[in-house]
Scaffold this motif. Structure first.
Motif, PDB file in Angstrom:
ATOM      1  N   GLU A 128      77.809  43.420  -8.123  1.00 37.00           N
ATOM      2  CA  GLU A 128      77.499  44.408  -7.087  1.00 37.00           C
ATOM      3  C   GLU A 128      78.635  45.428  -6.951  1.00 37.00           C
ATOM      4  O   GLU A 128      78.392  46.614  -6.697  1.00 37.00           O
ATOM      5  CB  GLU A 128      77.207  43.702  -5.771  1.00 37.00           C
ATOM      6  N   HIS A 129      79.866  44.977  -7.161  1.00 36.94           N
ATOM      7  CA  HIS A 129      80.994  45.915  -7.166  1.00 36.94           C
ATOM      8  C   HIS A 129      80.867  46.866  -8.358  1.00 36.94           C
ATOM      9  O   HIS A 129      81.129  48.077  -8.230  1.00 36.94           O
ATOM     10  CB  HIS A 129      82.313  45.147  -7.241  1.00 36.94           C
ATOM     11  N   ALA A 130      80.462  46.329  -9.504  1.00 30.50           N
ATOM     12  CA  ALA A 130      80.274  47.179 -10.687  1.00 30.50           C
ATOM     13  C   ALA A 130      79.171  48.204 -10.452  1.00 30.50           C
ATOM     14  O   ALA A 130      79.268  49.354 -10.896  1.00 30.50           O
ATOM     15  CB  ALA A 130      79.946  46.315 -11.906  1.00 30.50           C
ATOM     16  N   LEU A 131      78.133  47.809  -9.752  1.00 29.01           N
ATOM     17  CA  LEU A 131      77.057  48.750  -9.424  1.00 29.01           C
ATOM     18  C   LEU A 131      77.563  49.870  -8.530  1.00 29.01           C
ATOM     19  O   LEU A 131      77.192  51.041  -8.692  1.00 29.01           O
ATOM     20  CB  LEU A 131      75.902  48.001  -8.741  1.00 29.01           C
ATOM     21  N   ASP A 132      78.435  49.519  -7.591  1.00 30.20           N
ATOM     22  CA  ASP A 132      79.004  50.545  -6.710  1.00 30.20           C
ATOM     23  C   ASP A 132      79.865  51.540  -7.488  1.00 30.20           C
ATOM     24  O   ASP A 132      79.964  52.717  -7.116  1.00 30.20           O
ATOM     25  CB  ASP A 132      79.858  49.884  -5.622  1.00 30.20           C
ATOM     26  N   SER A 133      80.482  51.064  -8.573  1.00 27.05           N
ATOM     27  CA  SER A 133      81.395  51.913  -9.344  1.00 27.05           C
ATOM     28  C   SER A 133      80.712  52.641 -10.492  1.00 27.05           C
ATOM     29  O   SER A 133      81.312  53.548 -11.086  1.00 27.05           O
ATOM     30  CB  SER A 133      82.528  51.041  -9.927  1.00 27.05           C
TER      31      SER A 133
END
Length: 395
Positions: free
Chosen positions: A222-227
């Protein structure tokens, strides 16, 4: 070491070419195996022996595991396991590679693309024989290159690490796999390509699967999706969709049904906007999402398994999908069928997975577990099942 025709190798080659692959002529087999027609004829007639390298090329062309052609059906993927130390040595010198020649950037790009093709086709023997030298050469080229070329070479390194990681992870070499993932995470920012960084986040999920750290793995995705870059173009859409697809599976493993459903819905939305294909080394599109729906249903288990069976009743992976992904579908389906009391159907699915990608199937822990379970379910007298269980080292 040679596998000689007196042990029946030639007869087995002829059998798989003419019976299992009935439309394949000797010439077609020779072309697919990058050999000579006369060589294939002599092998099948028993006039000459076969080296391991030639036998493996023939097996890949026929779509069977090399051990099915040999008389001594040794341990699973012995050649792959024996070659892992060389791969480990190659990555140990990523920052201080040995001196030596390097090919042109175009040639290196072609070699890396070929390794990606092998990865998607689950041809692990070819990868592990080629990648140690290729990784060393790429590292050498990277440290010798101008600033302008370094970014692309960093991307090629990340891709080669990913192909090597596929072998390490599938072979159970988890520490080596984790090291390769960390090298991917080093190389991706050096490439200056945010989509490559997103694809590395997709691969990094393996380390969370291996550690059974599913909730942290979901947070990382989910952090990767935000980035990740905004999904304005095809590759951006596919990369974001693949991250959602992966997040759905690990949410399923975490038994978070709500998160799994949310990420699956997002993945479907993005899949509807692109054609099925390979984007930054990851297969994505409507068919890939369907396969991951099966995976999510199996991960959630309990009342969700019926969803996997329903999908399989209505749809099968198309033949032009990557071998690894298609075999994965049948491995997941076999588990759903086994849990639903459909033992015969489960065995048929395992056999289908084996036909599609024998190396991937043979090394998959679920295959060994499920084959062992099937042997205990009133099928101990089945010679075919016994042979299958011995082939995948089920206990």
């Amino acid at each position: 070491m040679a596998a000689f025709t007196r042990d029946g190798v030639g007869k087995r080659v002829a059998y798989y070419r003419s019976v299992v692959r009935p439309k394949m002529t000797q010439r077609q087999l020779a072309d697919a195996a990058c050999g000579a027609l006369g060589t294939i004829r002599k092998i099948e007639s028993g006039e000459r022996g076969v080296t391991d390298a030639t036998l493996e090329a023939i097996a890949h062309a026929l779509g069977v595991d090399p051990t099915r052609l040999r008389a001594d059906r040794g341990p699973a993927l012995r050649a792959v396991h024996d070659a892992l130390p060389a791969l480990s040595a190659a990555i140990a010198t990523y920052d201080v590679p040995d001196d030596g020649p390097t090919r042109s950037l175009i040639s290196l790009r072609t070699a890396v693309d070929e390794a990606v093709t092998w990865r998607l086709g689950a041809q692990y023997t070819r990868i592990v024989r080629t990648l140690p030298d290729l990784i060393t050469e790429l590292a050498r080229a990277y440290h010798q290159a101008s600033a302008q070329e370094r970014s692309e070479l960093a991307g090629l390194l990340a891709s080669s690490y990913r192909s090597a990681d596929a072998v390490a992870y599938k072979s159970g070499a988890r520490d080596l796999s984790a090291r390769l993932v960390e090298l991917m995470r080093w190389a991706a920012p050096e490439s200056g390509d945010p989509l490559l960084a997103a694809s590395v986040a997709y691969v990094r999920t393996e380390t969370f699967f291996a550690a059974r750290a599913h909730a942290p793995g979901l947070r990382a995705l989910e952090h990767a999706l935000d980035s990740a870059p905004s999904p304005n173009e095809q590759c951006q859409i596919a990369t974001r969709g693949a991250l959602h697809m992966r997040a759905a599976v690990i949410a399923g493993r975490a038994r978070d049904a709500a998160a799994a459903a949310t990420h699956l819905a997002e993945a479907r939305t993005f899949a509807d906007q692109v054609a099925e294909g390979v984007y930054y080394g990851t297969a994505f599109g409507p068919d890939s999402v369907r396969i991951h729906e099966v995976s999510v249903a199996v991960s959630l288990a309990d009342g969700h398994v019926g969803r996997a069976l329903n999908i399989a009743n209505e749809w099968k992976p198309p033949l032009d999908m990557s071998a690894e992904r298609r075999s994965g579908f049948y491995i997941e389906l076999a588990r759903a069928q086994l849990w639903s009391g459909l033992a015969d159907a489960a065995f048929e699915s395992l056999k289908a997975a084996r036909r599609i990608a024998p190396q991937h199937t043979r090394e998959h822990p679920w295959v060994r577990e499920d084959a062992a379970t099937l042997r205990r379910l009133k099928r101990a007298d089945s010679e075919e099942l016994t042979n299958f269980a011995e082939w995948c080292a089920a206990t």
